[in-house]
Motif scaffolding. Sequence first.
Motif, PDB file in Angstrom:
ATOM      1  N   ASP A  83      40.678 -16.186 -35.674  1.00 21.93           N
ATOM      2  CA  ASP A  83      39.845 -16.839 -34.671  1.00 21.93           C
ATOM      3  C   ASP A  83      39.634 -18.322 -34.951  1.00 21.93           C
ATOM      4  OD1 ASP A  83      39.722 -14.455 -33.386  1.00 21.93           O
ATOM      5  OD2 ASP A  83      37.812 -13.858 -34.258  1.00 21.93           O
ATOM      6  N   ARG A  84      40.186 -18.783 -36.072  1.00 21.15           N
ATOM      7  CA  ARG A  84      40.047 -20.194 -36.387  1.00 21.15           C
ATOM      8  C   ARG A  84      41.298 -20.930 -35.934  1.00 21.15           C
ATOM      9  NH1 ARG A  84      39.351 -21.195 -42.349  1.00 21.15           N
ATOM     10  NH2 ARG A  84      37.526 -19.857 -42.228  1.00 21.15           N
ATOM     11  N   ARG A  85      41.126 -22.116 -35.365  1.00 21.10           N
ATOM     12  CA  ARG A  85      42.301 -22.884 -34.920  1.00 21.10           C
ATOM     13  C   ARG A  85      42.921 -23.624 -36.087  1.00 21.10           C
ATOM     14  NH1 ARG A  85      41.985 -24.759 -29.215  1.00 21.10           N
ATOM     15  NH2 ARG A  85      40.609 -23.269 -28.231  1.00 21.10           N
ATOM     16  N   GLY A  86      44.190 -23.919 -35.947  1.00 21.88           N
ATOM     17  CA  GLY A  86      44.884 -24.743 -36.946  1.00 21.88           C
ATOM     18  C   GLY A  86      45.201 -23.951 -38.191  1.00 21.88           C
ATOM     19  N   PRO A  87      45.757 -24.618 -39.210  1.00 20.43           N
ATOM     20  CA  PRO A  87      46.127 -23.904 -40.436  1.00 20.43           C
ATOM     21  C   PRO A  87      44.885 -23.412 -41.161  1.00 20.43           C
ATOM     22  CG  PRO A  87      46.464 -26.265 -40.699  1.00 20.43           C
ATOM     23  CD  PRO A  87      46.029 -26.049 -39.278  1.00 20.43           C
ATOM     24  N   THR A  88      44.988 -22.271 -41.797  1.00 21.47           N
ATOM     25  CA  THR A  88      43.837 -21.729 -42.507  1.00 21.47           C
ATOM     26  C   THR A  88      44.159 -21.709 -43.993  1.00 21.47           C
ATOM     27  OG1 THR A  88      44.763 -19.599 -41.903  1.00 21.47           O
ATOM     28  CG2 THR A  88      42.782 -20.270 -40.742  1.00 21.47           C
ATOM     29  N   TYR A  89      43.287 -22.279 -44.779  1.00 16.66           N
ATOM     30  CA  TYR A  89      43.458 -22.272 -46.222  1.00 16.66           C
ATOM     31  C   TYR A  89      42.536 -21.221 -46.815  1.00 16.66           C
ATOM     32  CZ  TYR A  89      45.874 -26.673 -45.496  1.00 16.66           C
ATOM     33  OH  TYR A  89      46.746 -27.622 -45.073  1.00 16.66           O
ATOM     34  N   THR A  90      43.063 -20.522 -47.828  1.00 12.78           N
ATOM     35  CA  THR A  90      42.300 -19.448 -48.456  1.00 12.78           C
ATOM     36  C   THR A  90      40.923 -19.932 -48.907  1.00 12.78           C
ATOM     37  OG1 THR A  90      44.381 -18.562 -49.214  1.00 12.78           O
ATOM     38  CG2 THR A  90      42.420 -17.714 -50.285  1.00 12.78           C
ATOM     39  N   VAL A  91      40.885 -21.111 -49.502  1.00 13.79           N
ATOM     40  CA  VAL A  91      39.610 -21.590 -50.046  1.00 13.79           C
ATOM     41  C   VAL A  91      38.568 -21.777 -48.938  1.00 13.79           C
ATOM     42  CG1 VAL A  91      40.330 -24.037 -49.999  1.00 13.79           C
ATOM     43  CG2 VAL A  91      38.569 -23.294 -51.590  1.00 13.79           C
ATOM     44  N   ASP A  92      39.006 -22.235 -47.761  1.00  5.44           N
ATOM     45  CA  ASP A  92      38.062 -22.418 -46.651  1.00  5.44           C
ATOM     46  C   ASP A  92      37.564 -21.069 -46.137  1.00  5.44           C
ATOM     47  OD1 ASP A  92      38.416 -25.145 -46.824  1.00  5.44           O
ATOM     48  OD2 ASP A  92      40.057 -25.160 -45.384  1.00  5.44           O
ATOM     49  N   THR A  93      38.490 -20.117 -46.102  1.00  8.08           N
ATOM     50  CA  THR A  93      38.106 -18.766 -45.666  1.00  8.08           C
ATOM     51  C   THR A  93      37.062 -18.180 -46.613  1.00  8.08           C
ATOM     52  OG1 THR A  93      40.272 -18.392 -44.712  1.00  8.08           O
ATOM     53  CG2 THR A  93      39.006 -16.432 -45.252  1.00  8.08           C
ATOM     54  N   LEU A  94      37.313 -18.321 -47.920  1.00  4.99           N
ATOM     55  CA  LEU A  94      36.372 -17.761 -48.905  1.00  4.99           C
ATOM     56  C   LEU A  94      35.005 -18.426 -48.780  1.00  4.99           C
ATOM     57  CD1 LEU A  94      38.648 -17.526 -52.081  1.00  4.99           C
ATOM     58  CD2 LEU A  94      37.869 -15.648 -50.623  1.00  4.99           C
ATOM     59  N   GLU A  95      35.021 -19.726 -48.577  1.00  5.73           N
ATOM     60  CA  GLU A  95      33.753 -20.455 -48.462  1.00  5.73           C
ATOM     61  C   GLU A  95      32.969 -19.991 -47.230  1.00  5.73           C
ATOM     62  OE1 GLU A  95      33.880 -24.873 -48.598  1.00  5.73           O
ATOM     63  OE2 GLU A  95      33.435 -24.367 -50.695  1.00  5.73           O
ATOM     64  N   ALA A  96      33.690 -19.835 -46.121  1.00  3.66           N
ATOM     65  CA  ALA A  96      33.021 -19.380 -44.889  1.00  3.66           C
ATOM     66  C   ALA A  96      32.467 -17.971 -45.076  1.00  3.66           C
ATOM     67  CB  ALA A  96      34.011 -19.416 -43.725  1.00  3.66           C
ATOM     68  N   MET A  97      33.206 -17.135 -45.772  1.00  2.01           N
ATOM     69  CA  MET A  97      32.732 -15.759 -45.975  1.00  2.01           C
ATOM     70  C   MET A  97      31.508 -15.745 -46.878  1.00  2.01           C
ATOM     71  SD  MET A  97      36.288 -13.652 -46.252  1.00  2.01           S
ATOM     72  CE  MET A  97      36.395 -12.349 -45.039  1.00  2.01           C
ATOM     73  N   LEU A  98      31.545 -16.567 -47.920  1.00  2.00           N
ATOM     74  CA  LEU A  98      30.400 -16.632 -48.838  1.00  2.00           C
ATOM     75  C   LEU A  98      29.150 -17.113 -48.120  1.00  2.00           C
ATOM     76  CD1 LEU A  98      31.708 -17.926 -52.258  1.00  2.00           C
ATOM     77  CD2 LEU A  98      30.160 -16.010 -51.870  1.00  2.00           C
ATOM     78  N   GLU A  99      29.346 -18.072 -47.221  1.00  2.00           N
ATOM     79  CA  GLU A  99      28.220 -18.587 -46.460  1.00  2.00           C
ATOM     80  C   GLU A  99      27.597 -17.462 -45.629  1.00  2.00           C
ATOM     81  OE1 GLU A  99      28.107 -22.101 -43.367  1.00  2.00           O
ATOM     82  OE2 GLU A  99      29.080 -22.618 -45.268  1.00  2.00           O
ATOM     83  N   PHE A 100      28.475 -16.629 -45.073  1.00  2.00           N
ATOM     84  CA  PHE A 100      28.018 -15.511 -44.251  1.00  2.00           C
ATOM     85  C   PHE A 100      27.301 -14.457 -45.106  1.00  2.00           C
ATOM     86  CE2 PHE A 100      28.901 -11.266 -42.494  1.00  2.00           C
ATOM     87  CZ  PHE A 100      28.267 -11.382 -41.273  1.00  2.00           C
ATOM     88  N   TRP A 101      27.879 -14.143 -46.262  1.00  2.00           N
ATOM     89  CA  TRP A 101      27.312 -13.064 -47.086  1.00  2.00           C
ATOM     90  C   TRP A 101      26.095 -13.499 -47.889  1.00  2.00           C
ATOM     91  CZ3 TRP A 101      32.993 -12.135 -48.506  1.00  2.00           C
ATOM     92  CH2 TRP A 101      33.557 -11.192 -47.630  1.00  2.00           C
ATOM     93  N   GLY A 102      25.995 -14.792 -48.166  1.00  2.00           N
ATOM     94  CA  GLY A 102      24.852 -15.278 -48.947  1.00  2.00           C
ATOM     95  C   GLY A 102      25.187 -15.407 -50.423  1.00  2.00           C
ATOM     96  N   ASP A 103      24.276 -16.088 -51.142  1.00  2.00           N
ATOM     97  CA  ASP A 103      24.525 -16.441 -52.538  1.00  2.00           C
ATOM     98  C   ASP A 103      24.654 -15.239 -53.458  1.00  2.00           C
ATOM     99  OD1 ASP A 103      24.512 -19.044 -51.951  1.00  2.00           O
ATOM    100  OD2 ASP A 103      22.393 -19.384 -52.445  1.00  2.00           O
ATOM    101  N   ASP A 104      23.997 -14.164 -53.070  1.00  2.00           N
ATOM    102  CA  ASP A 104      23.944 -13.014 -53.963  1.00  2.00           C
ATOM    103  C   ASP A 104      25.230 -12.178 -53.856  1.00  2.00           C
ATOM    104  OD1 ASP A 104      22.633 -11.628 -55.893  1.00  2.00           O
ATOM    105  OD2 ASP A 104      21.693 -10.228 -54.484  1.00  2.00           O
ATOM    106  N   THR A 105      26.355 -12.871 -53.850  1.00  2.00           N
ATOM    107  CA  THR A 105      27.636 -12.188 -53.645  1.00  2.00           C
ATOM    108  C   THR A 105      28.661 -12.751 -54.611  1.00  2.00           C
ATOM    109  OG1 THR A 105      27.139 -12.060 -51.285  1.00  2.00           O
ATOM    110  CG2 THR A 105      29.428 -11.678 -51.931  1.00  2.00           C
ATOM    111  N   GLN A 106      29.407 -11.848 -55.212  1.00  2.00           N
ATOM    112  CA  GLN A 106      30.509 -12.279 -56.075  1.00  2.00           C
ATOM    113  C   GLN A 106      31.807 -11.929 -55.360  1.00  2.00           C
ATOM    114  OE1 GLN A 106      29.716 -10.459 -59.885  1.00  2.00           O
ATOM    115  NE2 GLN A 106      31.199 -11.863 -60.823  1.00  2.00           N
TER     116      GLN A 106
END
Length: 208
Positions: A83-106
């Motif tokens: 659902d994201r436009r343009g090239p997707t980098y793994t690091v950006d995906t992980l960051e977006a997911m972490l933001e969604f899940w919150g700090d208490d996530t490894q």
Amino acid sequence: MEVAPSRPRRIGVFGGTFDPIHVGHLVAASEALHAYDLDQVVFVPAGRPWQKSSYTDAEDRFMMATLAIAAHPRFSASRIELDRRGPTYTVDTLEAMLEFWGDDTQVFLITGADAAAGIRTWHDPERLLRIAKVVAVTRKGSDLSAVRDAHELPGVEVLEMPLIDVSGTDVRARVRSGRPIDFLVPREVAHYIREHGLYAGTEEAARA
Ligand code: ATP
């Protein structure tokens, strides 16, 4: 009554082309789930894999992944890279997911050992290794020096799994030449491939 201290949520993120998802991916995810005591593994099909020049429509790859994992209570699939436009980098995906899940996530990024050995060539590897542990699963044909290199990278752990000699390339070639894919992919995935006529055309002949 004593309350047990809660531990951070442990989530495995398994990125890949999944063109199509196959038993090698599923066993890798299951092994990582067990070895790292993960709460869940999220499969993240790449929207536009920047390393590959040609690939099957992302919606088909996502649908096959969804079908393959439906019966597993701890597996899920994410559309984040579709659902994201343009090239997707793994690091950006992980960051977006972490933001969604919150700090208490490894977060544990699951990847093949060969891919992990080349992690320095990925986009912003330092940031990636700061926010996630990388679990490098060994696969049949894994270059042993690559596995050794992966071992030596801080933040990367090698996980040995049963060697399963199947790849997306192999499954596509089998379909194209009319050989069976039963048990190499879940039944629902084989059915989807048949119903949608995937991997049989001339475009695929150029790819595999
Ligand atoms: P292709 O043949 O199209 O390149 P692939 O089967 O290698 O595809 P990807 O979707 O690109 O599949 O793989 C996602 C991740 O899963 C990669 O990190 C890859 O190394 C790993 N992987 C794929 N197949 C296996 C397998 N049989 N055993 C262990 N890991 C695997």
